[in-house]
Scaffold this motif. Sequence first.
Motif, short mmCIF file in Angstrom:
data_model
loop_
_atom_site.label_atom_id
_atom_site.label_comp_id
_atom_site.label_asym_id
_atom_site.label_seq_id
_atom_site.Cartn_x
_atom_site.Cartn_y
_atom_site.Cartn_z
N TYR A 252 0.87 -1.18 0.00
CA TYR A 252 0.00 0.00 0.00
C TYR A 252 0.91 1.23 0.00
N GLN B 56 5.90 8.81 -5.01
CA GLN B 56 5.56 8.26 -6.32
C GLN B 56 6.65 7.29 -6.73
N LEU C 54 3.11 4.46 -9.85
CA LEU C 54 2.53 4.36 -8.51
C LEU C 54 2.41 5.74 -7.88
N ASP D 264 -2.32 3.80 -3.81
CA ASP D 264 -2.35 2.59 -4.64
C ASP D 264 -2.15 1.35 -3.78
N ILE E 80 -1.27 -2.80 -4.23
CA ILE E 80 -0.60 -3.68 -5.18
C ILE E 80 -0.69 -5.12 -4.70
#
Length: 170
Positions: free
Chosen positions: A70, A75, A87, A91, A93
């Motif tokens: 998470y 970025q 990312l 986000d 994953i």
Amino acid sequence: MKPVINIDQVNCQTIMALKPNAPAKYQGARLGPISPLIGAQKLGYNLTELPPGKAAFPAHNHYGNEEMFYIIAGQGELRVGEQRIPLRAGDVIACPPGGPETAHQIYNTSSSADLRYLAVSTAISPDYVQYPDSGKSGAAVVLGRDEKGIPKAVRLMNRETDNLDYWDGE
């Protein structure tokens, strides 16, 4: 032991496995174990902080463990197999177990800000891991944690092209 911790209370330290001889692209990554602080038994949690232009680990795939990440701040880029996915904060994953097509790596693409993420993994031991970029593979059996919460393990690492024949030495 309280089953709750605020992410601001997690103490991140430079990843011990990254000794001075580690490639520059991994130097400075920090890891803060969470699982031992809150009594987790079957999942591993940690906070990872990546300086600009860095990754914490080489691209790898697990055959036993599944991972979830998470993105808290910053970025970056997720590499999964041949894909590259941008990312940003918020986000989530999924990195399920599997072969080289599931090999993953998170990289900080910023030139000025850290990338911070929560990593969650099943804690299956032993696990078998491949590193497709270098042709390495390895197995690890986790034997507990040290006083800082870092897993203690017996690890075997080799190049897949250097495996012994099954009957070698018999």
